[in-house]
Each structure stands twice: as structure tokens, then as C-alpha cells.
Design an enzyme around this catalytic site. Structure first.
Site, PDB file in Angstrom:
ATOM      1  N   ASP A  60       2.732  -2.166  12.806  1.00  0.00           N
ATOM      2  CA  ASP A  60       1.543  -1.462  13.311  1.00  0.00           C
ATOM      3  C   ASP A  60       0.895  -2.113  14.535  1.00  0.00           C
ATOM      4  OD1 ASP A  60       2.092  -0.019  11.031  1.00  0.00           O
ATOM      5  OD2 ASP A  60       0.220  -0.489  10.005  1.00  0.00           O
ATOM      6  N   ASP A  78       1.370   3.372  11.942  1.00  0.00           N
ATOM      7  CA  ASP A  78       0.392   4.164  11.202  1.00  0.00           C
ATOM      8  C   ASP A  78       0.289   5.534  11.874  1.00  0.00           C
ATOM      9  OD1 ASP A  78      -0.653   3.012   8.923  1.00  0.00           O
ATOM     10  OD2 ASP A  78      -2.647   2.695   9.747  1.00  0.00           O
ATOM     11  N   HIS A 116      -1.695   8.885  10.936  1.00  0.00           N
ATOM     12  CA  HIS A 116      -2.572   9.603  10.014  1.00  0.00           C
ATOM     13  C   HIS A 116      -2.943  10.995  10.516  1.00  0.00           C
ATOM     14  CE1 HIS A 116      -3.045   6.051   7.650  1.00  0.00           C
ATOM     15  NE2 HIS A 116      -3.772   5.387   8.538  1.00  0.00           N
ATOM     16  N   HIS A 176      -7.511  12.254   6.992  1.00  0.00           N
ATOM     17  CA  HIS A 176      -6.846  11.385   6.020  1.00  0.00           C
ATOM     18  C   HIS A 176      -7.822  10.835   4.986  1.00  0.00           C
ATOM     19  CE1 HIS A 176      -4.400   7.848   4.687  1.00  0.00           C
ATOM     20  NE2 HIS A 176      -3.512   8.806   4.667  1.00  0.00           N
ATOM     21  N   HIS A 216      -8.617   6.233  12.596  1.00  0.00           N
ATOM     22  CA  HIS A 216      -7.735   5.420  13.432  1.00  0.00           C
ATOM     23  C   HIS A 216      -6.308   5.944  13.363  1.00  0.00           C
ATOM     24  CE1 HIS A 216      -7.190   3.717   9.397  1.00  0.00           C
ATOM     25  NE2 HIS A 216      -6.002   3.316   9.815  1.00  0.00           N
ATOM     26  N   LYS A 270       4.148   5.855   8.755  1.00  0.00           N
ATOM     27  CA  LYS A 270       3.598   5.792   7.405  1.00  0.00           C
ATOM     28  C   LYS A 270       2.143   6.257   7.426  1.00  0.00           C
ATOM     29  CE  LYS A 270       2.515   0.833   7.832  1.00  0.00           C
ATOM     30  NZ  LYS A 270       1.055   0.894   7.723  1.00  0.00           N
ATOM     31  N   CYS A 312      -1.558  -4.606   6.018  1.00  0.00           N
ATOM     32  CA  CYS A 312      -0.220  -4.028   6.075  1.00  0.00           C
ATOM     33  C   CYS A 312       0.896  -5.071   6.103  1.00  0.00           C
ATOM     34  CB  CYS A 312      -0.121  -3.076   7.263  1.00  0.00           C
ATOM     35  SG  CYS A 312      -1.204  -1.635   7.053  1.00  0.00           S
TER      36      CYS A 312
END
Length: 211
Positions: free
Chosen positions: A14, A52, A54, A58, A87, A112, A157
Site C-alpha cells: 500500500d 488499497d 475502496h 466503504h 482514503h 484489496k 496492513c
């Protein structure tokens, strides 16, 4: 430390704009590790990145939970969920990798956190600790067995990726100086303890970059 060109991989977690200074969920010094990560990547024929990714509503966003503020926690169907500022929203500049990250030979980008109703800290399992991302299968089919983790953030993470990877029988090592933490109250110490309890070795980039 001797690296294996066939069974070792660098996993960059990330390293995205929203986690760097000026981003929506900025990690202090997050951009400082980018040149070091680039150097590390040159040492590994196998490099993988997570991203990441989203949707705008989310479950982990405080904005999606009326009456809440970022960094509070809620009871989600899969357990306690920390709420964050919006974010890494899909397709936005904040979700892009840091522009100075230079890993042209990266062989996989694993997205993810794209399911609206569950968060995903780990590169291996979503936060229900059951739903797989598919990374373990990819690594096994490629014969990659030892993972060196770096990126953002150490206490979320990176932590959960290393622990889940170890539980799935990969050897995981965290390159401590190539990470930075969100540093919520107690989160860094808790991460140090959790990694030690799981038998996860923390190494220095110098161990890998030495001639």
C-alpha cells in the site's frame, strides 16, 4: 543475508498517495521510504504490490457511518472495525501509487478492500480472517516461499499481512526501516509484540543491500 532468486519475493504494501504526507490518511514519513523501497526492489526478481482500492461508501469510512468520527471503532459483522477518513477511493489520485515508486518489473498488483462491506488490512485475508484475496494461491503456484514485507503501514496492513502469511506457511520477514506506522495509541508496541509472538523476524534493509 543471502537471497534466493527463485523462492524469495518482496511484498510492497500500500505505498499509495493517500498514505503519504498530504494524503487523506497520511502516515508520518510515509514518503521517506520510497527511495529505499526502490533500492530493495532492485535486489528481487520477484516483486509484488498491494493496493488499497475502496468503493466510495466503504464500511471502514467514518463518512459511511452516521454519527461517528475517524479513528473510532464500530462493531462490524466480522468484529471490531476502526473507522478511517475516506482514503484510496477507486480511481482517485489518492489511490495511485506514490509517483516516485519505481518498480517496473513488479509482476503482480493485488487490490484489496474493494468489497463494500468488509475491510482488508491483510494481503492474504480480509478482516473476517476467512475470505481469501488469492495471494497465497498465486505465491504457491509460482513457488515463492519467503516474503520480505515493506510499505505502509507497519501497525496495520504490514502487520496483518505478515501474520496471515506466516499462518499460511510462508516465511515472512518485515524490513522494519522500510515501513512507517499510523501510530494510533499503543498500535506500534502491539505490533512489535504480535510479530514477536508469531515468530516473525524483523530485519534491516542493510541486511539485504549489503554487497
Amino acid at each position: 543475508m543471502v537471497l534466493s532468486p527463485t523462492t524469495d519475493a518482496l511484498l510492497i504494501i500500500d505505498l499509495q498517495n493517500d498514505f503519504c504526507p498530504g494524503g487523506a490518511l497520511a502516515v508520518a514519513g510515509g514518503d521517506e521510504i520510497v527511495p529505499l523501497v526502490n533500492l530493495l526492489a532492485e535486489k528481487f526478481p520477484h516483486v509484488l504490490l498491494t493496493q488499497d482500492w475502496h468503493p466510495a461508501t466503504h464500511i471502514s469510512f467514518a463518512s459511511a457511518q452516521p454519527g461517528t468520527l475517524p479513528y473510532q471503532t464500530i462493531a462490524a459483522p466480522y468484529g471490531r472495525q476502526t473507522l478511517w477518513p475516506d482514503h484510496c477511493v477507486q480511481g482517485t489520485p489518492g489511490a495511485d501509487f506514490h509517483p516516485a515508486l519505481h518498480v517496473p518489473h513488479a509482476e503482480l498488483i493485488l487490490r484489496k478492500g474493494f468489497r463494500p462491506n468488509i475491510d482488508s488490512y491483510s494481503a492474504f485475508l480480509e478482516n473476517d480472517h476467512f475470505t481469501a484475496t488469492g495471494l497465497a494461491g498465486y505465491l504457491r503456484e509460482r513457488g515463492l516461499k519467503r516474503l520480505f514485507l515493506c510499505g505502509l503501514a507497519y501497525d496495520f496492513c504490514v502487520r496483518f499481512s505478515a501474520i496471515d502469511g506466516t499462518a499460511l506457511d510462508f516465511e515472512c520477514l518485515v524490513i522494519k526501516d522500510a515501513t512507517r506506522g499510523v501510530s494510533l495509541p499503543g498500535s506500534m508496541d502491539a505490533t512489535d509484540s504480535a510479530l514477536a509472538e508469531a515468530g516473525i523476524q524483523r530485519v534491516s534493509s542493510a541486511d539485504l543491500l549489503a554487497p
